[in-house]
Design a protein around this motif. Structure first.
Motif, PDB file in Angstrom:
ATOM      1  N   ASN A 182      42.597  31.130 -34.922  1.00  0.00           N
ATOM      2  CA  ASN A 182      43.002  29.734 -34.744  1.00  0.00           C
ATOM      3  C   ASN A 182      43.553  29.536 -33.334  1.00  0.00           C
ATOM      4  OD1 ASN A 182      43.164  30.086 -37.802  1.00  0.00           O
ATOM      5  ND2 ASN A 182      43.530  27.887 -37.577  1.00  0.00           N
ATOM      6  N   PHE A 183      43.150  28.418 -32.719  1.00  0.00           N
ATOM      7  CA  PHE A 183      43.658  28.056 -31.407  1.00  0.00           C
ATOM      8  C   PHE A 183      44.252  26.657 -31.484  1.00  0.00           C
ATOM      9  CE2 PHE A 183      40.404  31.205 -30.691  1.00  0.00           C
ATOM     10  CZ  PHE A 183      40.951  32.032 -29.729  1.00  0.00           C
ATOM     11  N   ALA A 184      45.408  26.491 -30.861  1.00  0.00           N
ATOM     12  CA  ALA A 184      46.097  25.211 -30.903  1.00  0.00           C
ATOM     13  C   ALA A 184      45.467  24.185 -29.986  1.00  0.00           C
ATOM     14  CB  ALA A 184      47.582  25.400 -30.536  1.00  0.00           C
ATOM     15  N   SER A 185      44.571  24.606 -29.101  1.00  0.00           N
ATOM     16  CA  SER A 185      43.930  23.683 -28.164  1.00  0.00           C
ATOM     17  C   SER A 185      42.722  24.367 -27.544  1.00  0.00           C
ATOM     18  CB  SER A 185      44.911  23.265 -27.064  1.00  0.00           C
ATOM     19  OG  SER A 185      45.255  24.382 -26.260  1.00  0.00           O
ATOM     20  N   ALA A 186      41.883  23.559 -26.896  1.00  0.00           N
ATOM     21  CA  ALA A 186      40.748  24.128 -26.169  1.00  0.00           C
ATOM     22  C   ALA A 186      41.232  24.959 -25.000  1.00  0.00           C
ATOM     23  CB  ALA A 186      39.820  23.010 -25.695  1.00  0.00           C
ATOM     24  N   GLY A 187      42.342  24.557 -24.387  1.00  0.00           N
ATOM     25  CA  GLY A 187      42.907  25.335 -23.290  1.00  0.00           C
ATOM     26  C   GLY A 187      43.310  26.723 -23.736  1.00  0.00           C
ATOM     27  N   ASP A 188      43.929  26.819 -24.917  1.00  0.00           N
ATOM     28  CA  ASP A 188      44.294  28.133 -25.450  1.00  0.00           C
ATOM     29  C   ASP A 188      43.049  28.961 -25.751  1.00  0.00           C
ATOM     30  OD1 ASP A 188      46.934  27.528 -25.249  1.00  0.00           O
ATOM     31  OD2 ASP A 188      47.381  27.619 -27.391  1.00  0.00           O
ATOM     32  N   PHE A 189      41.973  28.322 -26.227  1.00  0.00           N
ATOM     33  CA  PHE A 189      40.733  29.050 -26.496  1.00  0.00           C
ATOM     34  C   PHE A 189      40.161  29.642 -25.213  1.00  0.00           C
ATOM     35  CE2 PHE A 189      36.057  28.677 -26.386  1.00  0.00           C
ATOM     36  CZ  PHE A 189      35.737  29.714 -27.244  1.00  0.00           C
ATOM     37  N   LEU A 190      40.097  28.855 -24.153  1.00  0.00           N
ATOM     38  CA  LEU A 190      39.549  29.353 -22.888  1.00  0.00           C
ATOM     39  C   LEU A 190      40.392  30.478 -22.334  1.00  0.00           C
ATOM     40  CD1 LEU A 190      38.503  25.983 -21.202  1.00  0.00           C
ATOM     41  CD2 LEU A 190      37.038  27.630 -22.386  1.00  0.00           C
ATOM     42  N   ALA A 191      41.704  30.420 -22.589  1.00  0.00           N
ATOM     43  CA  ALA A 191      42.599  31.474 -22.101  1.00  0.00           C
ATOM     44  C   ALA A 191      42.665  32.653 -23.051  1.00  0.00           C
ATOM     45  CB  ALA A 191      43.999  30.896 -21.882  1.00  0.00           C
ATOM     46  N   GLY A 192      42.028  32.551 -24.240  1.00  0.00           N
ATOM     47  CA  GLY A 192      42.057  33.644 -25.209  1.00  0.00           C
ATOM     48  C   GLY A 192      43.429  33.861 -25.815  1.00  0.00           C
ATOM     49  N   ILE A 193      44.127  32.745 -26.129  1.00  0.00           N
ATOM     50  CA  ILE A 193      45.484  32.833 -26.685  1.00  0.00           C
ATOM     51  C   ILE A 193      45.492  32.202 -28.076  1.00  0.00           C
ATOM     52  CG2 ILE A 193      47.921  32.296 -26.329  1.00  0.00           C
ATOM     53  CD1 ILE A 193      47.321  31.878 -23.384  1.00  0.00           C
ATOM     54  N   PRO A 194      45.140  32.942 -29.116  1.00  0.00           N
ATOM     55  CA  PRO A 194      45.193  32.371 -30.469  1.00  0.00           C
ATOM     56  C   PRO A 194      46.629  32.238 -30.960  1.00  0.00           C
ATOM     57  CG  PRO A 194      44.515  34.664 -30.572  1.00  0.00           C
ATOM     58  CD  PRO A 194      44.627  34.325 -29.109  1.00  0.00           C
ATOM     59  N   ASN A 195      46.843  31.298 -31.878  1.00  0.00           N
ATOM     60  CA  ASN A 195      48.166  31.170 -32.493  1.00  0.00           C
ATOM     61  C   ASN A 195      48.176  31.664 -33.935  1.00  0.00           C
ATOM     62  OD1 ASN A 195      46.680  29.140 -33.655  1.00  0.00           O
ATOM     63  ND2 ASN A 195      48.264  27.574 -33.472  1.00  0.00           N
ATOM     64  N   ARG A 196      47.004  32.109 -34.406  1.00  0.00           N
ATOM     65  CA  ARG A 196      46.947  32.708 -35.742  1.00  0.00           C
ATOM     66  C   ARG A 196      45.691  33.553 -35.843  1.00  0.00           C
ATOM     67  NH1 ARG A 196      46.486  29.573 -41.642  1.00  0.00           N
ATOM     68  NH2 ARG A 196      46.710  31.439 -42.948  1.00  0.00           N
ATOM     69  N   PHE A 197      45.786  34.659 -36.571  1.00  0.00           N
ATOM     70  CA  PHE A 197      44.619  35.485 -36.887  1.00  0.00           C
ATOM     71  C   PHE A 197      44.751  35.960 -38.322  1.00  0.00           C
ATOM     72  CE2 PHE A 197      42.634  39.667 -37.442  1.00  0.00           C
ATOM     73  CZ  PHE A 197      41.325  39.338 -37.147  1.00  0.00           C
ATOM     74  N   ARG A 198      43.627  35.919 -39.026  1.00  0.00           N
ATOM     75  CA  ARG A 198      43.618  36.420 -40.402  1.00  0.00           C
ATOM     76  C   ARG A 198      42.261  37.049 -40.691  1.00  0.00           C
ATOM     77  NH1 ARG A 198      43.456  30.931 -40.181  1.00  0.00           N
ATOM     78  NH2 ARG A 198      41.890  29.799 -41.385  1.00  0.00           N
TER      79      ARG A 198
END
Length: 840
Positions: A283-299
């Motif tokens: 899960n990514f809180a934003s497209a910016g977090d996705f491009l930076a590879g910073i998820p806010n959740r993993f399951r």
């Protein structure tokens, strides 16, 4: 998967007739394909023997398409590629909240073909061994490839799912006349089902990106939502099944008695494959977090395959007694047992009577009563008995070792950054999984000890009268009471301390400590930078900004003020964290338990008129039936949960299946020679509207861990009627709703809305051509909804209270008003099917 209907065993015709008011009218669909068959004489088989065969093949193609209409990042993540925007016109920067990063996004709009193709083949061989012995062998095959379930919207191309289904069955029926009074019938069947669900993304992890479009709410180009990429198996399951069944019925007739004795044994093996999060989900809180590879959740879910085995055994005895010429009594007893549960005392008595008071053969009064048991649903049992080998890793379930509370948002982000690398997923042997993985049986679901099989008590009173000229009038009144229906109950919900009327009053009664704990120095309830040493809940209803969390200092101690009338999910999470010590087991969250606590009540009279006419050139028959039904239940599915934990009596309301008025007309009309000798078979169905539920959109305001909350309502529920897209809304209606205070439940009853009625007219047109003495050709044309009348459907209505809050803009409120109670779904568009049948 085809199977014998065990309800036919041990149920006299009177039992079946008494249930007519509950039967649904249907007709066989003849899709494009071919049918052939005929007698086959086998040399050397002797006198009195013969063999006949019949085969048919049907092929159906339904053309459909889906529209992907979403936003994607303009730039690419080098480690996980998404499709580029289809146009850069309208590119804009998303809106984000700290600490998420913002990126430029642009529209992605593609239309894809998603057809459904179905193949069905049936072959039957009947053989007459002798005048007293015959048998029939049947093979059925089905192959389905269905892409119509591939929803578009925010689901990207590689996330589209295809449903594949393979079914095979072979059965044999044997009838043996032992004597003039004794007949034995035996049936065998073996069948298998091999469905599969596949996504174009293969085994790639699922990516969920939350996008907040900066365009105004009323803008038609606004695309706020969650973009789904990857294998997209989130929430999906697959199942394979094998089944073996044997039935035997012994009929004995002597004098005025007709006795039936038999048994039914079924052995089922079902293997369930839970595809949810099986390939890993980021899960990514934003497209910016996705491009930076910073998820806010993993399951990720591991070892997801489980097998359930069940043996069903039924034994019955039944006696039909012609006590008098105008009086027939039927009584019987059935015993059923399913090995998957320990419920063993399932004895089901049945009794019925048919009486001709005038002794004319033209009038019959019927009465029937019986106890019936439902069949155990293996899918539900599997959901609540997950094997000990099944492992689930979810960063949202991680706990602070110092406080034993769930990690805060900041803690989870820090853990993911330190231990996971996007897009690399885990295995069951990974150290993280070994250390933090959770056994599903240890936290999620369980069966109630002594879980019972649901029962239904059925009663029917009927009257039938032959009016003459082959016109029959029949009236029935049916009552059905279902008990021990399966429902879901959170056994670990917070328990309200004595002396408080609700959790709102408890939370507002005192301050709660929020001191930093352990080596991490994190606060257990609210961990923002400006969080206080104490948390205080308030009930300020007139606050212009109830979502704001204020900070005050009293006697040198900082205190965080949370308004229980807040519209934000943050306030709900803080309140839930505060109630954690009130759980039976504070180390766990929700624990779902399957209990046999549900009830249903059906009652309804049915009036039916049947007519048959045989003329020299015109033949027809028809059936017209009108039912006034009333169905009340406390949950629509096995996993229904009450608004207040365990209070299913408070959930009793009109069922989602309740349509008070139903009218059905069906018939067959053989046209005379001057009209081409066509055969017309119309089916007309009209029903009044069914109810629908109104909720607040998956927000847990009453703090019981279950997101089925309903709003408060100060008006007359009769105002909650669906409307067409072109109907003007009532602006005052939204003012009658209010968001429940955190810790309380809304007063709106379950299924309070009134949905649309339905009118459906189907027509079957056929003509038989006799080509030769033993050769017949019959083309068939079938029309579904021949008038192409729009058939509206309605599901649950969600109210976005953010659009009604004090900070909402007039545009947000207007957008909610324009869409509220508007139906957006339709059923059964006009379809045309053409087929040919050849008999020889």
């Amino acid at each position: 998967m085809p199977c014998f209907d065990s309800s036919e065993l041990g149920n006299a015709n009177t039992f079946r007739n008494n249930a007519r008011g509950l039967k649904r009218l249907s007709f066989q669909e003849h899709n494009p394909g071919f049918t052939f068959g005929g007698p086959l004489r086998i040399p050397g088989t002797g006198l009195g023997t013969s063999t006949a065969f019949f085969s048919s093949y049907e092929f159906t193609t339904v053309l459909d398409s889906t529209l992907i209409d979403t936003l994607v990042p303009v730039q690419q993540n080098a480690l996980y590629a998404l499709p580029p925007p289809t146009t850069l016109e309208g590119r804009r920067f998303e809106i984000v909240d700290e600490p998420a990063l913002a990126a430029e996004i642009a529209p992605f709009r593609v239309t894809l073909n998603t057809p459904s193709r179905n193949h069905r083949f049936t072959s039957r061989v009947d053989h007459r061994f002798s005048d007293t012995h015959n048998g029939a062998l049947v093979y059925q095959m089905g192959r389905l490839a269905n892409l119509r379930r591939s929803g578009g919207a925010n689901r990207l191309i590689e996330a589209l799912q295809s449903n594949y289904r393979q079914s095979d069955s072979i059965s044999y029926s044997d009838t043996l006349v032992l004597s003039s009074t004794l007949v034995n019938q035996t049936r065998f069947q073996a069948a298998r089902l091999l469905p599969a669900l596949k996504a174009r993304g293969g085994s790639a992890p699922v990516v969920l990106i939350a996008l907040n479009d900066p365009l105004d709410v009323g803008d038609t180009e606004r695309r706020t939502g969650t973009v789904i990429g990857g294998s997209s198996t989130t929430g999906s399951t697959a199942r394979s099944e094998s089944r073996f069944q044997i039935q035997n019925v012994l009929d004995y007739q002597r004098d005025s008695h007709s006795v039936r004795l038999g048994f039914d044994i079924q052995r089922v093996r079902s293997t369930f494959i839970d595809l949810a999060d099986a390939s890993g989900t980021f899960n990514f809180a934003s497209a910016g977090d996705f491009l930076a590879g910073i998820p806010n959740r993993f399951r990720q879910n591991f070892l997801t395959q489980s097998t359930q085995r069940n043996t069903y055994f039924g034994l019955f005895f039944q006696d039909e007694w012609q006590a008098r010429q105008n009086l027939k009594l039927s009584f019987g007893l059935r015993y059923e047992r399913e090995t998957i549960l320990r419920d063993r005392n399932n004895f089901a008595p049945r009794f019925s009577v048919a009486y001709d008071p005038l002794k004319s053969g033209r009038t019959v009064v019927r009465f029937g009563v019986g106890l019936f048991y439902n069949r155990v649903l293996l899918r539900t049992i599997d959901d609540f008995t997950l094997g000990a080998q099944r492992l689930f890793f979810d960063t949202n379930l991680l706990r602070d070792p110092a406080t034993d509370r769930l990690l805060t948002v900041d803690q989870r982000r820090a853990f993911i950054a330190a231990n996971l690398t996007f897009p690399t997923t885990l295995t069951s042997a990974s150290p993280l999984v070994q250390e933090h993985g959770v056994l599903n049986t240890g936290f999620s679901r369980r069966l109630e000890p002594g879980l019972r099989i649901p029962e239904s008590y059925q009663t029917n009173i009927g009257f039938e009268r032959h009016l003459g000229h082959r016109l029959i009038l029949e009236a029935n009144y049916t009552f059905n009471r279902g008990i021990h229906l399966w429902r879901e109950f959170n056994v670990n919900a917070p328990v309200l301390p004595p002396g408080f009327k609700d959790f709102s009053e408890y939370l507002a009664s005192r301050d709660f400590p929020n001191l930093r704990r352990g080596p991490t120095g994190l606060r257990p309830l609210y961990n923002a930078a400006n969080a206080g040493e104490l948390v205080r809940f308030t009930l300020h209803s007139g606050d212009p900004n109830p979502n704001a969390i204020a900070r005050v200092v009293e006697f040198g101690v900082p205190v965080s003020l949370i308004n229980l009338n807040s519209f934000s999910s943050t306030a709900v999470q803080i309140a839930l964290a505060t109630l954690n010590d009130l759980r039976r087991d504070p180390t766990h969250g929700e624990i779902e338990q399957l209990i046999a606590a549900g009830n249903s009540f059906y009652r309804g009279p049915t009036v039916e008129l049947r007519k048959t006419f045989r003329g020299s050139d015109l033949n027809f028959s028809f059936r017209a039936a009108y039912t006034v039904a009333h169905l009340v239940d406390d949950g629509i599915v096995n996993t229904s949960d009450a608004l207040r934990p365990g209070d299913f009596r408070g959930e009793r309301a009109r069922s989602l299946l309740d349509r008070r008025h139903r009218f059905v007309f069906s018939g067959t009309f053989e046209m005379p020679r001057y009209l081409g000798r066509f055969r017309l078979s119309p089916v007309l169905r009209w029903t009044s509207g069914a109810p629908f539920n109104i909720s607040i959109g998956g927000v847990d305001r009453n703090l019981d861990d279950v997101s089925n909350d309903r709003p408060g309502f100060t008006g007359d529920p009769k105002l909650l009627i669906w409307r067409r897209p072109d109907q003007e809304p009532d602006p005052a209606l939204l003012d009658l709703f209010h968001l429940p205070t955190i810790g309380q439940s809304g007063n709106l009853p379950r299924n309070a809305g009134q949905g649309p009625g339905q009118f459906i007219f189907d027509l079957n047109l056929t003509r038989e051509f006799h080509l030769r003495e033993n050769l017949r050709l019959r083309p068939v044309i079938e029309f579904d909804n021949i008038l192409n009348k729009t058939v509206f459907s309605f599901g649950t209505e969600f109210i976005n209270f953010n659009a009604l809050g004090p900070l909402a803009t007039p545009e947000q409120r207007q957008a909610l008003l324009d869409s509220f109670l508007v139906t957006t779904r339709t059923l059964r568009p006009r379809q045309l099917r053409i087929g040919v049948r050849l008999d020889f």
